[in-house]
Design an enzyme around this catalytic site. Structure first.
Site, mmCIF file in Angstrom:
data_model
loop_
_atom_site.group_PDB
_atom_site.id
_atom_site.type_symbol
_atom_site.label_atom_id
_atom_site.label_comp_id
_atom_site.label_asym_id
_atom_site.label_seq_id
_atom_site.Cartn_x
_atom_site.Cartn_y
_atom_site.Cartn_z
ATOM 1 N N THR A 24 25.543 42.291 120.910
ATOM 2 C CA THR A 24 26.169 41.151 121.583
ATOM 3 C C THR A 24 27.523 40.881 120.936
ATOM 4 O O THR A 24 27.779 41.269 119.808
ATOM 5 C CB THR A 24 25.325 39.858 121.467
ATOM 6 O OG1 THR A 24 25.344 39.395 120.117
ATOM 7 C CG2 THR A 24 23.904 40.069 121.934
ATOM 8 N N CYS A 25 28.363 40.207 121.659
ATOM 9 C CA CYS A 25 29.641 39.758 121.099
ATOM 10 C C CYS A 25 29.501 38.269 120.782
ATOM 11 O O CYS A 25 30.234 37.433 121.277
ATOM 12 C CB CYS A 25 30.789 40.046 122.056
ATOM 13 S SG CYS A 25 30.541 39.395 123.715
ATOM 14 N N SER A 26 28.517 37.978 119.955
ATOM 15 C CA SER A 26 28.168 36.608 119.607
ATOM 16 C C SER A 26 27.764 36.539 118.141
ATOM 17 O O SER A 26 27.310 37.529 117.570
ATOM 18 C CB SER A 26 26.987 36.149 120.483
ATOM 19 O OG SER A 26 26.463 34.924 120.032
ATOM 20 N N GLY A 81 33.495 37.965 116.656
ATOM 21 C CA GLY A 81 32.114 37.980 116.195
ATOM 22 C C GLY A 81 31.331 39.038 116.955
ATOM 23 O O GLY A 81 31.499 39.185 118.170
ATOM 24 N N PHE A 82 30.494 39.783 116.238
ATOM 25 C CA PHE A 82 29.777 40.887 116.861
ATOM 26 C C PHE A 82 28.464 41.105 116.126
ATOM 27 O O PHE A 82 28.397 40.946 114.906
ATOM 28 C CB PHE A 82 30.631 42.159 116.799
ATOM 29 C CG PHE A 82 30.085 43.307 117.589
ATOM 30 C CD1 PHE A 82 30.209 43.348 118.964
ATOM 31 C CD2 PHE A 82 29.446 44.355 116.950
ATOM 32 C CE1 PHE A 82 29.701 44.415 119.705
ATOM 33 C CE2 PHE A 82 28.935 45.425 117.676
ATOM 34 C CZ PHE A 82 29.074 45.447 119.051
#
Length: 91
Positions: A24-26, A81-82
């Site tokens: 995710t890109c979170s 963030g990844f």
């Protein structure tokens, strides 16, 4: 819920010995390791593989990387963030 459904759906397509990368890109825990932890609790045929080890096998070293799942932080790595977890199917 959507993230859990995506992971479970992709996992059904994997052969024994295959690997799946959930990414995710979170940086939110509930979208990342919480999803993976819940998946692993109900899918004993899968196990976590160290993302750092997988990257190292390819000659890729990322400084300040945890031993388990990959987490990249804007203030540490200079990126967005990844998150990524490597899962392997045993049977």
């Amino acid at each position: 819920r959507k993230q859990r459904d995506i992971l479970a759906g992709a996992a059904r397509l994997l052969k024994p010995g295959g690997r799946l990368v959930y990414a995710t890109c979170s940086i939110l825990e509930e979208e990342n390791s919480a999803v993976v932890d819940a998946f692993l609790a109900t899918h004993p045929e899968f196990s976590r593989v160290s993302a750092a080890d997988v990257l190292a096998q390819q000659g890729i070293v990322i400084e300040h990387l945890d031993e388990g799942d990959m987490r990249l932080w804007p203030h540490v790595h200079g990126t967005d963030g990844f998150y990524a977890a490597v899962l392997e199917r045993s049977k």
